[in-house]
Design a protein around this motif. Structure first.
Motif, PDB file in Angstrom:
ATOM      1  N   THR A  70       0.811  -1.217   0.000  1.00  0.00           N
ATOM      2  CA  THR A  70       0.000   0.000   0.000  1.00  0.00           C
ATOM      3  C   THR A  70       0.847   1.271   0.000  1.00  0.00           C
ATOM      4  OG1 THR A  70      -0.098  -0.086   2.409  1.00  0.00           O
ATOM      5  CG2 THR A  70      -1.929  -1.102   1.214  1.00  0.00           C
ATOM      6  N   HIS A  71       2.174   1.126  -0.013  1.00  0.00           N
ATOM      7  CA  HIS A  71       3.032   2.317   0.075  1.00  0.00           C
ATOM      8  C   HIS A  71       2.820   3.239  -1.125  1.00  0.00           C
ATOM      9  CE1 HIS A  71       6.370   4.953   0.755  1.00  0.00           C
ATOM     10  NE2 HIS A  71       6.572   4.379   1.927  1.00  0.00           N
ATOM     11  N   PRO A  72       2.546   4.530  -0.857  1.00  0.00           N
ATOM     12  CA  PRO A  72       2.268   5.458  -1.957  1.00  0.00           C
ATOM     13  C   PRO A  72       3.420   5.557  -2.963  1.00  0.00           C
ATOM     14  CG  PRO A  72       1.677   6.430   0.153  1.00  0.00           C
ATOM     15  CD  PRO A  72       2.382   5.150   0.456  1.00  0.00           C
ATOM     16  N   ASP A  73       4.655   5.364  -2.511  1.00  0.00           N
ATOM     17  CA  ASP A  73       5.788   5.429  -3.433  1.00  0.00           C
ATOM     18  C   ASP A  73       5.758   4.297  -4.454  1.00  0.00           C
ATOM     19  OD1 ASP A  73       6.589   7.605  -2.095  1.00  0.00           O
ATOM     20  OD2 ASP A  73       8.332   6.703  -1.118  1.00  0.00           O
ATOM     21  N   ASN A  77      -2.392   3.191  -2.303  1.00  0.00           N
ATOM     22  CA  ASN A  77      -3.367   4.193  -1.890  1.00  0.00           C
ATOM     23  C   ASN A  77      -2.958   4.773  -0.529  1.00  0.00           C
ATOM     24  OD1 ASN A  77      -5.543   5.452  -0.668  1.00  0.00           O
ATOM     25  ND2 ASN A  77      -7.058   4.070  -1.570  1.00  0.00           N
ATOM     26  N   PRO A  78      -2.744   6.100  -0.449  1.00  0.00           N
ATOM     27  CA  PRO A  78      -2.274   6.704   0.819  1.00  0.00           C
ATOM     28  C   PRO A  78      -3.211   6.441   2.000  1.00  0.00           C
ATOM     29  CG  PRO A  78      -2.211   8.304  -0.982  1.00  0.00           C
ATOM     30  CD  PRO A  78      -2.907   7.096  -1.514  1.00  0.00           C
ATOM     31  N   ASP A  79      -4.520   6.441   1.759  1.00  0.00           N
ATOM     32  CA  ASP A  79      -5.459   6.208   2.859  1.00  0.00           C
ATOM     33  C   ASP A  79      -5.336   4.784   3.388  1.00  0.00           C
ATOM     34  OD1 ASP A  79      -6.531   8.773   2.906  1.00  0.00           O
ATOM     35  OD2 ASP A  79      -7.880   8.308   1.250  1.00  0.00           O
ATOM     36  N   PHE A  81      -2.668   2.975   3.123  1.00  0.00           N
ATOM     37  CA  PHE A  81      -1.366   2.902   3.786  1.00  0.00           C
ATOM     38  C   PHE A  81      -1.485   3.424   5.223  1.00  0.00           C
ATOM     39  CE2 PHE A  81       2.875   4.819   4.674  1.00  0.00           C
ATOM     40  CZ  PHE A  81       3.611   3.643   4.642  1.00  0.00           C
TER      41      PHE A  81
END
Ligand SMILES: [Zn+2]
Length: 295
Positions: A70-73, A77-79, A81
């Motif tokens: 789930t890591h945004p990098d 998705n940031p949520d 994560f």
């Protein structure tokens, strides 16, 4: 769902998943909600995809994998994560603590619906709960912006097994305010990890062999009281140092009148000793407070 406004009697439509809505007359109307709004799936075990009986190692492995996914990098998705981070914050304690939490039962959820988001976060923290923030987009002119419009579970319900309570905040531009809320949520999680464990420990064995740590006292009095107490002690200490410096300067003047060189030496040596003591004391105090000392 439609609710009658208590101020003007108009019928106000409450959107699905909301527990509060604004009437055209400016009044805020609310429903009790059913606690099963669109924002379910809060259980940290579910978020990490582990069973409630999972060992600490299994939980850690699941967390690492979910965090990678789930890591945004890496396009996650940031949520999601953030939810994974929160779940880990709640479950990272060892097995005995988790078992105790499961056995000790549940915590009532305070009513923060209609409160300003930041106040709601601190209210939940005071109650020993972990706020998890969700956002919902509303019209830019909505009087609900920045307010909590729903929580999961609903107010008054019990939050079993873990302290996570999701608050749904109304925003017109989630992207702009998102970071601020995430920051305060993350800080809350960090602060809470210790307080949380302390609360449960105290409930298990009331004030037996648990020394009242600063965190525990802070929980009871509110962090602001502890900060104020520390501030007062710091101010008194500063005053004492100022008095010592004044005495050294007076002595330097008296000696300096007779022998200027000796006066200068008194001044330099005196101030060096004071500065050295101050720096060393500050380092010790900081270490003591980090260990949970009160002052
Ligand atoms: Zn009205």
């Amino acid at each position: 769902m439609s609710v009658t406004c208590p101020e003007c009697g108009a019928a106000v439509a409450v959107p699905a998943g909301f527990m509060v809505a604004a009437c055209t007359c400016g009044a805020r109307v609310r429903t009790d909600g059913d606690g099963t709004s669109a924002h379910a799936g809060l259980d940290p075990y579910e978020i990490l995809g582990v069973s409630p009986d999972a060992s600490t190692d299994e939980i850690r492995r699941a967390y690492r994998q979910r965090a990678r996914e789930t890591h945004p990098d890496h396009g996650g998705n940031p949520d999601e994560f953030q939810a994974v981070q929160m779940a880990w914050e709640v479950l990272r304690d060892g097995e005995p603590t988790r078992t105790r939490r499961r056995q000790t039962g549940s915590i009532g959820v305070p009513d923060v619906v209609g409160m300003n988001a930041v106040s709601a976060i601190s209210r939940l923290r005071e109650a020993g709960l972990l706020p998890v923030i969700a956002m919902t987009r509303v019209d830019a002119t909505s009087p609900l912006i920045g307010f909590v419009v729903a929580t999961t579970p609903s107010p008054g319900q019990q939050r079993p097994h873990n302290g996570a309570v999701q608050i749904v905040v109304a925003l017109s531009d989630p992207a702009a305010l998102r970071q601020r809320l995430i920051d305060s949520g993350r800080q809350a999680a960090k602060d809470l990890r210790h307080g949380f464990a302390t609360t449960w420990r105290e409930r298990q064995q009331p004030s037996a062999d648990t020394a009242p740590t600063a965190t525990a006292i802070g929980q009871r009095l509110g962090y602001s009281t502890l900060t104020a107490a520390r501030g007062t002690v710091d101010a008194l200490r500063l005053g004492a140092y100022a008095a010592v410096v004044a005495v050294i300067m007076a002595a330097a003047v008296v000696v300096g009148v007779i022998r200027p060189a000796a006066g200068l030496i008194v001044l330099l040596v005196g101030l060096t000793v004071v500065a050295f003591t101050w720096v060393r004391g500050r380092r010790r105090r900081r270490a003591r407070r980090e260990r949970g000392g009160l002052l």
